[in-house]
Design an enzyme around this catalytic site. Sequence first.
Site, PDB file in Angstrom:
ATOM      1  N   ASP A 131     -21.935 -51.288-105.568  1.00  0.00           N
ATOM      2  CA  ASP A 131     -20.590 -51.713-105.944  1.00  0.00           C
ATOM      3  C   ASP A 131     -19.601 -50.677-105.419  1.00  0.00           C
ATOM      4  O   ASP A 131     -19.982 -49.642-104.887  1.00  0.00           O
ATOM      5  CB  ASP A 131     -20.484 -51.862-107.462  1.00  0.00           C
ATOM      6  CG  ASP A 131     -19.422 -52.872-107.874  1.00  0.00           C
ATOM      7  OD1 ASP A 131     -18.532 -53.165-107.061  1.00  0.00           O
ATOM      8  OD2 ASP A 131     -19.488 -53.364-109.018  1.00  0.00           O
ATOM      9  N   GLU A 168     -11.700 -56.192-114.550  1.00  0.00           N
ATOM     10  CA  GLU A 168     -12.538 -55.000-114.732  1.00  0.00           C
ATOM     11  C   GLU A 168     -12.008 -54.105-115.845  1.00  0.00           C
ATOM     12  O   GLU A 168     -11.536 -54.580-116.873  1.00  0.00           O
ATOM     13  CB  GLU A 168     -12.697 -54.269-113.398  1.00  0.00           C
ATOM     14  CG  GLU A 168     -13.388 -55.147-112.342  1.00  0.00           C
ATOM     15  CD  GLU A 168     -13.851 -54.366-111.135  1.00  0.00           C
ATOM     16  OE1 GLU A 168     -14.484 -53.302-111.299  1.00  0.00           O
ATOM     17  OE2 GLU A 168     -13.602 -54.832-110.010  1.00  0.00           O
TER      18      GLU A 168
END
Length: 781
Positions: free
Chosen positions: A301, A504
């Site tokens: 990621d 997020e």
Amino acid sequence: MAGCAPPAELQTAASKAATVIAPASAQDAQIADLLARMSVERKVAQLIMPDIGSITPDDVEKYRFGTVLNGGNSGPYGNDFAPARDWLKLADEFWVASTKPLENGEPVIPAIWGTDAVHGHANVIGATIFPHNIALGATGDADLIERIGAATATEIEVTGIDWTFAPTVAVARDDRWGRTYESYSENPELVAKMGVAMVKGLQGSPGAADFLRDGRVIATAKHFFGDGGTEQGVDQGEVNGDIEDLKAIHVTPYPPAINAGLGSVMASFNSINGKKMHGNTALLTDLLRDEMSFDGLVVGDWNGHGQIKGCTNTDCPQALLAGLDVYMVPEDWKALYETTLAQVRDGTIPMARLDEAVARVLRLKQRAGILDGEVQPSLRANAGDWAKLGSPEHRAIAREAVAKSMVILKNNGVLPLREGAKIAVAGAAADSIAQQSGGWTITWQGGGELTNADFPGATSILAGIREVGKAQGNTVVHAENGVTGLVDKPDVAVVVFGEKPYAEFVGDRKDLAFRDEEGLALLRDFRARGIPTVAVFLSGRPLWVNRELNAADAFVAAWLPGSEGAGVADVLFGKTPASGRLSFSWPRECGGEPLNGPDGALFTYGYGRKLSDTTPLGSVSEECTALTAGGQSDWFAAGRLADRVKALSKGTELPDLRGEAGGIVVRGIDRNAQEDARLITFGPSTALDLSGPQGGNAIRITYAVNTRPEGPVTLVAGGSTFDVTQALSVAEGKGWREMVLTPACLPDLGNSLTIRSQAPFALQVASISQESAAEGAACSF
């Protein structure tokens, strides 16, 4: 690490992670042949994934990267709002650059492009935006999810992209987590069911003629593993507990996806019992590879490797040796490439492990047909077929999904809306496609400056109510100012309200109290005038909304429905049955601790009413200590301005402290996570005005200065002014620091602060908060 012998722990990781498989088929033989003819420089480049915002086709031609990505805030040629044609044009340019002939007979390996198409191809203007996963979980309809995957794959292909970083198969266990809406459910079995359906929709089914071929793209199950199980729902945080218990919850969605031919898995940011997943050999290799038999690609990621102990964004052999195959390194790609190349040459990274990782990249491309005569993106099936981007067929699927995801929590008989009724529709969210779509929509965070004009072909909830209502003889009025200004008293009011978009960690919360009182005020105002109300609540998670539940006659959890607002109207008017059921428990209290069984929930998992169920809900408690405590004192934290905090320059607002206004330019930068800080660039004679709710008598700012100011910089609060030029000059090049402002240097300090610069100056800011300081406390820098 370059130039020194590998430590013992890295040698151990390397021995576990590197297993060279002898060719056993024509496919393996092809990969072995390519590896034998590739230089070490080209091999390392296959493992580096830069962002399109930091590279050019010339860079791809020079280094021959194996993969590229577009982050949530990266569009072609630096334009987040680039038309679809530009996406395809740039895809061609990357392809052409990566396939130019190389010297010495070295094989040409085409690059592939990955994107976060997490609820449709929603980075692209005009695409169909499907409901977020939390809504899809409420449908319980795996066939629908597979059709959504197929439609999304087609729209991705229209723009020439090969690969999506979806589905998210997180099992969210604490709704304070800012990514809860990316999870299908708190139930791992439902997540597994929906996740495998999405994988099949995106990729096709193994053995089928279209598997990873025309109309299909590579899927990614993410984030392996435990992303939804962090302590207190903190994004990228700690997951602790017995490993078998954790696996039973958070690994459950992966085996069905792997058995369905899953192309790739993305490693998670979080730690498991203190060990970061990006560097966890026991879980990335021993569990995922050996125990679960995953033979696809493991991709990192966003700079996740840099969070491993002993690593940075530019130096991390530990991740590769633990089992990561591709580093997602958006901006620091060149330094990481050079460091990794040096580590291969000096033996820190064994050649066998390098070859294994490269072979996995090649195998992914092989399975997708990339190595077998695939043509450049614009010449493929669906490419440039603009009629398929946001097509009526795809929008019909999205509308069906919206309708099936609506969950009726309360109905005193006002639903379904009767034919011929006069309907007032109120709330700022009623005519906001951006708000109903949530984060990961055109931009990473969504919302902000997005308007309905940025969503061609889409339908707001207001427009959907008008469309469906008109067909059955209803009069629909947009009550932009609530009851005020309405000429005729309506028979019913539909109030649309909810969370502002986020993505997020920006969406992490300390509690579950819903604080925005716009909807509450409207519901109470209509009720006071004797007008029945329907609350349509937009949110990325269950929240404590007991006050709104009491004030409304009907309450609909509408989640984040995306571009097809008419699907909400289909249920409100009874054109579609109310079949949505909660895939998450709904909190009775506002504190936010994970619910312990049904007694802790106001509405349990699986709850949802039919339109015919008018059983009274009764009054629910409106006590919430989080509200009376005054909430958070943060003005700016985790990359986001808090509610009721404003940032302006020369009277023009900078939403979420981003954009350009009054000679100031503000953009997101990375401190500890993606765009969790800001770079504020002042032009000559410019000022940034900040204001927020009163939360104390001091303001604390975390800041950094790379280059000292060229002219005076002053802080202004009320009638008091303080010159900080010298303090900022001293801070030059010394990294992140804190300044604490008190009445000692700004006697009139209250709930506002202005930063003025007479000359060009750049200031980095990671957080701003208001707090209480002792009487007489000094200012510090």
